[in-house]
Each structure stands twice: as C-alpha cells, then as structure tokens.
Write an enzyme that holds these catalytic residues in place. Structure first.
Site, mmCIF file in Angstrom:
data_model
loop_
_atom_site.group_PDB
_atom_site.id
_atom_site.type_symbol
_atom_site.label_atom_id
_atom_site.label_comp_id
_atom_site.label_asym_id
_atom_site.label_seq_id
_atom_site.Cartn_x
_atom_site.Cartn_y
_atom_site.Cartn_z
ATOM 1 N N ASN A 1 -7.053 -30.001 -15.048
ATOM 2 C CA ASN A 1 -6.141 -28.964 -14.521
ATOM 3 C C ASN A 1 -6.075 -28.934 -12.989
ATOM 4 O O ASN A 1 -5.067 -28.510 -12.431
ATOM 5 C CB ASN A 1 -6.456 -27.582 -15.116
ATOM 6 N N GLU B 1 -19.241 -25.017 -14.409
ATOM 7 C CA GLU B 1 -18.070 -24.163 -14.148
ATOM 8 C C GLU B 1 -17.250 -24.202 -15.421
ATOM 9 O O GLU B 1 -16.568 -25.190 -15.692
ATOM 10 C CB GLU B 1 -17.258 -24.717 -12.973
ATOM 11 N N CYS C 1 -8.859 -21.764 -14.832
ATOM 12 C CA CYS C 1 -9.995 -21.027 -15.406
ATOM 13 C C CYS C 1 -10.022 -19.587 -14.906
ATOM 14 O O CYS C 1 -10.586 -18.718 -15.560
ATOM 15 C CB CYS C 1 -11.283 -21.731 -15.052
ATOM 16 N N GLU D 1 -19.758 -22.988 -6.340
ATOM 17 C CA GLU D 1 -19.130 -24.074 -5.574
ATOM 18 C C GLU D 1 -18.399 -23.473 -4.388
ATOM 19 O O GLU D 1 -17.828 -22.371 -4.490
ATOM 20 C CB GLU D 1 -18.174 -24.859 -6.477
HETATM 21 P P1 NAP Z 1 -12.791 -29.972 -21.719
HETATM 22 O O1 NAP Z 1 -12.151 -30.347 -23.008
HETATM 23 O O2 NAP Z 1 -14.123 -29.332 -21.747
HETATM 24 O O3 NAP Z 1 -12.856 -31.341 -20.882
HETATM 25 C C1 NAP Z 1 -13.366 -31.382 -19.579
HETATM 26 C C2 NAP Z 1 -13.934 -32.748 -19.303
HETATM 27 O O4 NAP Z 1 -14.994 -33.011 -20.213
HETATM 28 C C3 NAP Z 1 -12.931 -33.881 -19.477
HETATM 29 O O5 NAP Z 1 -13.206 -34.844 -18.489
HETATM 30 C C4 NAP Z 1 -13.268 -34.423 -20.851
HETATM 31 O O6 NAP Z 1 -12.947 -35.781 -21.012
HETATM 32 C C5 NAP Z 1 -14.775 -34.250 -20.847
HETATM 33 N N1 NAP Z 1 -15.384 -34.209 -22.170
HETATM 34 C C6 NAP Z 1 -14.884 -33.659 -23.302
HETATM 35 N N2 NAP Z 1 -15.776 -33.805 -24.316
HETATM 36 C C7 NAP Z 1 -16.854 -34.454 -23.806
HETATM 37 C C8 NAP Z 1 -18.107 -34.902 -24.348
HETATM 38 N N3 NAP Z 1 -18.423 -34.693 -25.619
HETATM 39 N N4 NAP Z 1 -18.975 -35.528 -23.537
HETATM 40 C C9 NAP Z 1 -18.661 -35.740 -22.240
HETATM 41 N N5 NAP Z 1 -17.499 -35.353 -21.673
HETATM 42 C C10 NAP Z 1 -16.608 -34.709 -22.448
HETATM 43 O O7 NAP Z 1 -11.886 -29.017 -20.858
HETATM 44 P P2 NAP Z 1 -10.369 -29.191 -20.441
HETATM 45 O O8 NAP Z 1 -9.513 -28.821 -21.586
HETATM 46 O O9 NAP Z 1 -10.144 -30.527 -19.813
HETATM 47 O O10 NAP Z 1 -10.264 -28.117 -19.257
HETATM 48 C C11 NAP Z 1 -9.989 -26.805 -19.503
HETATM 49 C C12 NAP Z 1 -11.258 -25.964 -19.478
HETATM 50 O O11 NAP Z 1 -11.901 -26.104 -18.224
HETATM 51 C C13 NAP Z 1 -10.949 -24.491 -19.603
HETATM 52 O O12 NAP Z 1 -11.862 -23.870 -20.462
HETATM 53 C C14 NAP Z 1 -11.103 -23.975 -18.172
HETATM 54 O O13 NAP Z 1 -11.383 -22.605 -18.088
HETATM 55 C C15 NAP Z 1 -12.212 -24.835 -17.693
HETATM 56 N N6 NAP Z 1 -12.231 -24.866 -16.213
HETATM 57 C C16 NAP Z 1 -13.206 -24.174 -15.550
HETATM 58 C C17 NAP Z 1 -13.223 -24.157 -14.160
HETATM 59 C C18 NAP Z 1 -14.268 -23.405 -13.404
HETATM 60 O O14 NAP Z 1 -14.414 -23.648 -12.215
HETATM 61 N N7 NAP Z 1 -15.020 -22.499 -14.024
HETATM 62 C C19 NAP Z 1 -12.233 -24.849 -13.452
HETATM 63 C C20 NAP Z 1 -11.258 -25.546 -14.151
HETATM 64 C C21 NAP Z 1 -11.272 -25.536 -15.540
HETATM 65 P P3 NAP Z 1 -11.538 -36.256 -21.626
HETATM 66 O O15 NAP Z 1 -10.551 -36.037 -20.557
HETATM 67 O O16 NAP Z 1 -11.705 -37.687 -21.938
HETATM 68 O O17 NAP Z 1 -11.280 -35.402 -22.834
#
Ligand code: NAP
Length: 482
Positions: free
Chosen positions: A155, A254, A288, A460
């Site tokens: 994102n 995060e 997020c 961060e």
């Molecule tokens: P996600 O599905 O958790 O994926 C994030 C990252 O993790 C991607 O690079 C993904 O790779 C990788 N990943 C997924 N499964 C994995 C596994 N089993 N082992 C290792 N890596 C794995 O999240 P998203 O849908 O991309 O992002 C949205 C989420 O991020 C939301 O919940 C949002 O709130 C959160 N977020 C939080 C912050 C914060 O600062 N708190 C900031 C931004 C976003 P792939 O791309 O290959 O699937």
C-alpha cells in the site's frame, strides 16, 4: 509511464551491490488497467540467503563508519529521491494505483525519513550513571543491532521501506527487504538510487520473489539476522513473530488498524468533514491509519452526515495517472469484492447505503457511506481497507470511548472537539498509539508512528525510531582507585 530516467525501472533483485537474475519472472500489473507493466526476475530462498550473508559481511565496515559518513551518504540518497520524485511517483502509481499527486506525496514522505534519520544518526547519545561505589564508573553506549531483515506491504511501496531502512542505516545496521510481490518496482528504484548515492555494496539489499513463506523463513530465522521488522496484516505478523521466537530475534511490527473518528457536538463540523475525508479516502481507503468507523454525537449527526455525504459523492474515481483523479483503483478485484461483501453483510443487518455501495467495476469501488451502523456490524468490526465510511451515532463521551476502544486493534484514532477538558480526557482514554485531535493527517518523519494492542510494537520515525535498531551496552569500569 514516460520516465525521464528509464534506468530507474529495474527488473532484478539488488544483492550485494549488483543486480541478480533468475530463471523465472513475475509480472507486475497496473491495477487501473490490468496491463502488465514489467516482468521482474523471481528471486528464491537461496538468493535471499545470499542477501542476508552479504548484509552480514557489509555490517563489519558499515557499523564502523562515523555517523557523519553515514549521514552524508543518506543525504545524497534523499536528494536523489527528491530529484527523481516525478519518475518515482509514476512508477508507484503504475504498480500500486494511487493518484499521481498522492504518489508524489508518498515519495516526499518516504524520502523525508531518510533525511530525518541522516540527521538523527549524529545524536545517538550514550549515558553515564553515578556508580554505587567510588572505584567504579558506569557507562552506557549504544551499538547497531546488526543485520535487519524486513517484509513490507503494497500500500506504500516506497515509504514503508524507507521508514525502516533509514533508521536501520543511520544506526549502523545493514538491511535486506522483501517488498510485496505486487509492488516491487518502487523498491528496486530505491536500490538504484542508493547505489548512485554511494551506499556501499551489501548495506541495502532488495530481494523480489513470490515465495513469501520460504523467503519469510530465511528473513525471520537465518542466524545472521539480528532483527526482523514487518509491516502488514496482523494475521501474517502474528505468524512471523512466532517464527522469530526460535532465534529470539528482536522484532518490530506495524500491523493492521481499526481507527475510530469521533465527532463531538462542540466540533467544527466543516473541519471534521475535511478530516474525515483526508483520513478515510486517501489511497482508496487502503492505509493502516485510515478511519474505519465514524462516530458522530446525536446533536450534530444530521449536520455532519449531510455535508460529509455531499463531499464523498463529489470524489472523482479513475485511473491514478489521469488528471483530477482523487480515488484510484483498489489493489485487486478480490480486494474490491471483499469490501463489497462487508457492505452487503452490514446492510443485511440494518445499515443503510447513502452514497456509493454499487457493485465494483473490476478493481474500482465507489466511495461509499453507510448510516445506521452499529459497532458490532461486520463493516465496523473488521479492517475495511477500502473506501467505505460507516457512521455510528452516539450519545455521550463514556459510551463513545467504550465503543472506540472495543477492538483488538490500537493503531490510530481521531477526534474533533473544542472543549479542552474533553480533549484531554478523550486523548488519554483512547487505547491507540497515535491520536489526531482536530487533524486527519498525522504521519510525518518527526513523529513516532506505531500501535498498541494487536496493531504491533515498536515505533517508526522520530527520535524514538532509532531505538529499535540499537542495542544498549553497559560498561562497568572498575579499578579507578588503585
Ligand atoms: P499482508 O498480506 O500481511 O502482506 C504484507 C507482506 O507480507 C507482503 O510482502 C506479503 O507478501 C508478505 N507475506 C504474506 N504472507 C507471508 C508469509 N506467510 N511469510 C512471509 N511473508 C508473507 O498485508 P497486505 O495486505 O499486503 O497489507 C495490508 C495490511 O498491512 C493491512 O492490515 C494494513 O493495516 C497493514 N499495514 C500496516 C501499517 C502500519 O504501519 N501499521 C502500514 C501499512 C499497512 P506477498 O506480497 O507476496 O503476499
């Protein structure tokens, strides 16, 4: 994409200062058009291990450079990012979808962390502590933790990396990141500019590959990794923390959020409407810290809702590259369908659609407002991650605080009020890591970004952001009186 500098579009992982190919390639798709914009070589577990080993080897020298030397290189990296802001923004919009203006903003926001931590590198102060006996001296020094491994989401393909890498490099750590598969191009462009800035080989590495689990195991469990940092969903974060447990790695997370946005009856309603738009609809609701539930006090419910719905209906949806677009596509059609499912389930439980709510057109979802929502409906209990605003009415301060805090998440919260007593009570009562008070946009490099509860740990940005990348070492100097 019409880049001024085509060399910013890279197709290989960047490991130990060189570009690495592999036998297979990953298509990178423009979420607005479905068009394949690039094919990136698909790195595997072995290449991930190579990146970690290279970072370990580079740590020996990088950790010994002076803060001034690291700061100078990081300032060059920052300047190059700003110099290429337009190209970087085009790459970002092409792979992620957000409007070009927002993408430019993300590049400036991401680069600002590099500038901030370049300056902060010079202020990693130690301490001296009065000793309990006269022949001893107690000192505290701070040292870089070692190799930092990171996994980041799609994102914010630039800023989620720079927020981590800038603090790590400033502290004297070396860094390996695996960016999200959907958005690797921004990460690789950052690597190209790091190289041009003169950041030594092995200090900043980017591995792009679709074996999330395999690569994730290396990044969480390799003996050479000292610290693991993740931005993404709570569900995946939970799993990665458990993987880190075996090696007792330092961890920062995060994770997801479910931000309340509270409008009290003494609020400036126009300002609250603008704040709600800013905090909800940026990046098509895919941040997020996006507002997830709007609570409005009964007395101002009608006035707020009327103005807010009018403003939401005026938002322009389209391709992020087109002039005037305010809401781009969502990252995928599945993501848009998931949002639509939450809307349908909540309407079945009594919520009313007053704007949008129509069936998604491929990745595009119309900005939507729901009224007559209850805090236990699916649209309020789940992280929406899309352009939908559920409006929930409330009667008094105690009730709204209880509802706002009734979530496993604790990332961002917002409220609009003018009474100073209320402002303090509510700010202190919200169980969230960040609170916007009469403000809908709260992120910047100078401020500590992070959550409580199941939204994660660590911070961060800001001077606190360096702590996660430093070890405290206690030195006891004896024999003074001999
Ligand atoms: P996600 O599905 O958790 O994926 C994030 C990252 O993790 C991607 O690079 C993904 O790779 C990788 N990943 C997924 N499964 C994995 C596994 N089993 N082992 C290792 N890596 C794995 O999240 P998203 O849908 O991309 O992002 C949205 C989420 O991020 C939301 O919940 C949002 O709130 C959160 N977020 C939080 C912050 C914060 O600062 N708190 C900031 C931004 C976003 P792939 O791309 O290959 O699937």
């Amino acid at each position: 994409m019409r880049l001024h500098d085509d060399a910013l579009l890279k197709h290989f992982s960047y490991i130990n200062g060189s570009w690495h190919s592999s036998n297979t390639q990953l298509p990178v798709t423009n979420p607005a058009s479905g068009e394949v914009i690039a094919r990136v070589h698909n790195a595997d577990v072995e290449q991930t291990e190579l990146a970690v080993k290279s970072a370990k080897a580079a740590f020996a020298d990088w950790s010994k450079t002076s803060a001034n030397e690291r700061a100078a290189l990081m300032q060059k990296w920052y300047a190059l990012m700003m110099q290429h802001q337009d190209d970087l923004a085009q790459i970002l919009t092409a792979e992620q979808g957000k409007p070009l203006g927002e993408a430019r903003g993300e590049i400036a926001y991401g680069a600002a962390f590099i500038q901030w931590f370049a300056e902060e590198a010079k202020r990693v102060y130690g301490d001296t502590i009065p000793a309990p006996s006269g022949d001893k001296r107690i000192l505290v020094i701070k040292q870089p933790v070692g190799v930092v491994a990171a996994i980041t989401p799609w994102n914010f393909p630039n800023a989620m990396i720079s927020r981590k890498a800038a603090a790590a490099l400033a502290a004297g750590c070396t860094f390996v990141v695996r960016p999200a598969t959907q958005t690797p191009l921004s990460a690789l462009a950052m690597a190209e500019l790091a190289e041009r800035a003169g950041i030594p080989a092995g200090v900043f590495n980017v591995v792009v590959g679709d074996d999330a689990r395999g690569m994730g195991k290396v990044l969480t469990q390799h003996p050479d990794v000292a610290k693991f940092t993740f931005t993404g969903s709570t569900q995946v974060g939970r799993q990665l923390i458990s993987q880190c447990a075996e090696g007792i790695k330092k961890v920062s997370m995060e994770l997801g959020g479910n931000a309340p946005f509270i409008v009290f009856d003494d609020a400036d309603i126009d300002a609250a409407v603008q704040g709600a738009l800013d905090s909800k609809y940026r990046n098509a609701g895919q941040t997020c810290v996006c507002t997830n539930r709007i609570f409005v006090q009964n007395k101002v419910l009608e006035a707020f809702t009327e103005k807010f719905v009018k403003a939401v209906k005026a938002l322009k949806v389209g391709d992020g590259m087109s002039e005037g677009t305010q809401i781009g596509p969502m990252i995928s059609s599945q993501a848009a369908e998931q949002v639509q499912d939450l809307v349908i389930q909540s309407v079945a439980q009594g919520a009313k659609v007053v704007a949008g709510g129509t069936t998604p057109q491929r990745n595009f979802y119309q900005p939507t407002v729901l009224t007559q929502v209850r805090n236990d409906m699916p649209i309020a209990c789940n992280e929406i991650f899309g352009p939908v605003s559920p409006i929930i009415a409330f009667e008094n301060e105690a009730d709204v605080l209880a509802m706002a805090n009734d979530t496993e998440y604790g990332l961002a919260a917002y409220f609009y009020a003018r009474d100073i007593g209320r402002i303090w009570r509510v700010a202190e009562g919200l169980e969230f890591g960040m609170v916007g008070i009469n403000e809908g946009l709260i992120s910047n490099a100078a401020a500590p970004f992070g959550g409580v509860k199941q939204s994660g740990n660590g911070r961060e940005g800001s001077r606190y952001g360096l702590d996660d990348y430093l070890e405290i070492k206690y030195l006891c100097l004896g024999g003074i009186n001999l």
